[in-house]
Design an enzyme around this catalytic site. Structure first.
Site, short mmCIF file in Angstrom:
data_model
loop_
_atom_site.label_atom_id
_atom_site.label_comp_id
_atom_site.label_asym_id
_atom_site.label_seq_id
_atom_site.Cartn_x
_atom_site.Cartn_y
_atom_site.Cartn_z
N HIS A 59 -10.43 -4.19 -9.23
CA HIS A 59 -9.80 -4.47 -7.93
C HIS A 59 -8.62 -3.52 -7.71
O HIS A 59 -8.48 -2.91 -6.64
CB HIS A 59 -9.33 -5.92 -7.92
CG HIS A 59 -8.52 -6.31 -6.74
ND1 HIS A 59 -8.99 -7.13 -5.73
CD2 HIS A 59 -7.23 -6.01 -6.36
CE1 HIS A 59 -8.06 -7.31 -4.82
NE2 HIS A 59 -6.97 -6.64 -5.18
N GLU A 60 -7.77 -3.36 -8.73
CA GLU A 60 -6.61 -2.48 -8.61
C GLU A 60 -7.02 -1.02 -8.48
O GLU A 60 -6.39 -0.25 -7.76
CB GLU A 60 -5.67 -2.68 -9.80
CG GLU A 60 -5.06 -4.07 -9.90
CD GLU A 60 -4.28 -4.46 -8.66
OE1 GLU A 60 -3.65 -3.58 -8.05
OE2 GLU A 60 -4.31 -5.65 -8.29
N HIS A 63 -7.74 -0.18 -4.90
CA HIS A 63 -6.54 0.20 -4.15
C HIS A 63 -6.13 1.64 -4.49
O HIS A 63 -5.83 2.45 -3.60
CB HIS A 63 -5.37 -0.73 -4.50
CG HIS A 63 -5.53 -2.13 -4.01
ND1 HIS A 63 -5.84 -2.44 -2.71
CD2 HIS A 63 -5.39 -3.32 -4.66
CE1 HIS A 63 -5.90 -3.75 -2.57
NE2 HIS A 63 -5.64 -4.31 -3.74
N ASP A 164 -3.16 -9.04 -0.49
CA ASP A 164 -3.72 -7.98 0.35
C ASP A 164 -3.83 -8.41 1.80
O ASP A 164 -3.68 -7.60 2.72
CB ASP A 164 -5.10 -7.57 -0.18
CG ASP A 164 -5.03 -7.02 -1.60
OD1 ASP A 164 -4.02 -6.38 -1.93
OD2 ASP A 164 -5.98 -7.25 -2.36
#
Length: 368
Positions: A59-60, A63, A164
């Site tokens: 997930h990171e 980004h 987010d």
């Protein structure tokens, strides 16, 4: 980040694990063993948490890699008990860029959930909910990970900082209202949601109280940061630097530094060698060394070398952001290689307060 250990590097980004994450693994393993008295069940629980945080790490990276498309690099990614933290060099200020960077993380969890769903569907279907706690059952573990990824998507898209969804809301509002106003509205929405979480948590689930505090403080911090950035827009380092300050030589002793500290209000001292700044002697480092009976130690052995200098003509906004990221409260200001000032976060805050007071006074006179 302090108390973190580097575990690898992927896509040119260092990945760290905070020691509290390891404590979380040990705690959950112990709690599972205490409840079941089954070592295999405890190990299975730890394995599931590792799989979950593998999804958080991806997930990171979502980004980070999306930010890279807009020329924004990521310093590192750290895994914490509350999730992951990707430290971008700066946040995208263009609304559409921030929108896509914010959505990239949840999009990764959507992909993971779909891949797991397809894999389970084509290899025998899904287990009943009562069978999902079977230790070391790969199908059960994958099905639980699929459910958790769906939850991560929904939770992260709540319109509240620092999730987010809060950044998505701000990006959408900023296209019409501007970043400052959009942040204020998004922060208010986030804090309102935090209050609701807190009320529900007190009545049913104490964990929601923890989430409420996390969300409320995150929204408050984001609003404060943007207000500060707006106040610094267009200013240069020379506009906020101190011009009356004392310096120390690299060969000076801590005894002399102590005398300088007690002689005035300055707390951190630039250290000079051959006419150029080479570090900062911070008050906390000085006091710690004095507690170790090192009065005769040269300043160069105790000073901080991590806080770089700033050019007098540099953007004050960018320099302050860098100081926060590097946790440097004071840095020397140079021009043509020579030190001409001292920039402190405290002095920047004072300048912002003075400018705000003058602006309010001007508005009052204009309406008077």
């Amino acid at each position: 980040m302090k108390w973190s250990t580097r575990i690898g590097r992927l896509f040119g980004i260092d990945v760290y694990v905070h020691f509290t994450f390891l404590l979380l693994l040990a705690f959950l393993g112990f709690v599972t063993w205490q409840r079941t008295h089954d070592v295999y069940a405890a190990l299975a629980g730890v394995a599931f948490i590792l799989g979950l945080f593998g999804c958080v790490l991806l997930h990171e990276f979502g980004h980070a890699l999306m930010a890279r498309r807009y020329g924004i690099e990521t310093r590192d990614i750290t895994l914490l008990p509350i999730g992951g933290l990707a430290r971008l060099e700066r946040m995208p200020e263009h609304p559409l860029q921030e929108l896509w960077v914010a959505l990239a993380g949840p999009a990764v969890n959507v992909v993971i959930a779909l891949v797991l769903y397809a894999g389970l569907a084509f290899t025998g279907g899904f287990l009943e909910a009562t069978n999902l706690d079977v230790p070391f059952d790969l199908r059960a573990m994958l099905q639980r990970l699929m459910v958790v990824n769906v939850f991560l998507v929904l939770f992260n898209l709540l319109p509240a900082f620092p999730m987010d969804g809060g950044r998505v809301l701000r990006a959408l509002l900023a296209t019409k209202l501007g970043r400052r106003r959009a942040t204020a509205i998004a922060a208010n929405v986030g804090q309102a949601m935090a209050i609701v979480f807190g009320i529900v948590g007190f009545m049913s689930n104490p964990f929601l109280v923890f989430i409420a505090i996390f969300v409320y403080l995150g929204a408050q911090a984001e609003a404060g940061m943007v207000e500060m950035q707006s106040a610094l827009e267009g200013l240069r380092v020379r506009d906020a630097m101190m011009t009356r300050f004392r310096t120390l030589g690299a060969d000076d002793t801590l005894a002399k530094a102590t005398d300088e500290l007690l002689a005035g209000s300055q707390q951190d001292f630039p250290v000079i060698a051959e006419g150029a700044p080479v570090g900062i002697l911070r008050r906390n480092d000085l006091v710690k060394a004095l507690g170790q009976n090192r009065r005769d130690t040269p300043v160069s052995e105790v000073m901080c070398r991590e806080c770089a200098t700033a050019e007098a003509g540099s953007s004050l906004k960018r320099v302050v952001e860098s100081m926060h990221e590097r946790q440097c409260g004071t840095i020397p200001v140079v021009q043509a290689g020579q030190i001409v000032g001292l920039l402190t976060l405290e002095n920047v805050s004072e300048m912002i307060m003075v400018n705000a007071a003058l602006e309010q006074r001007g508005q009052a006179l204009a309406h008077g």
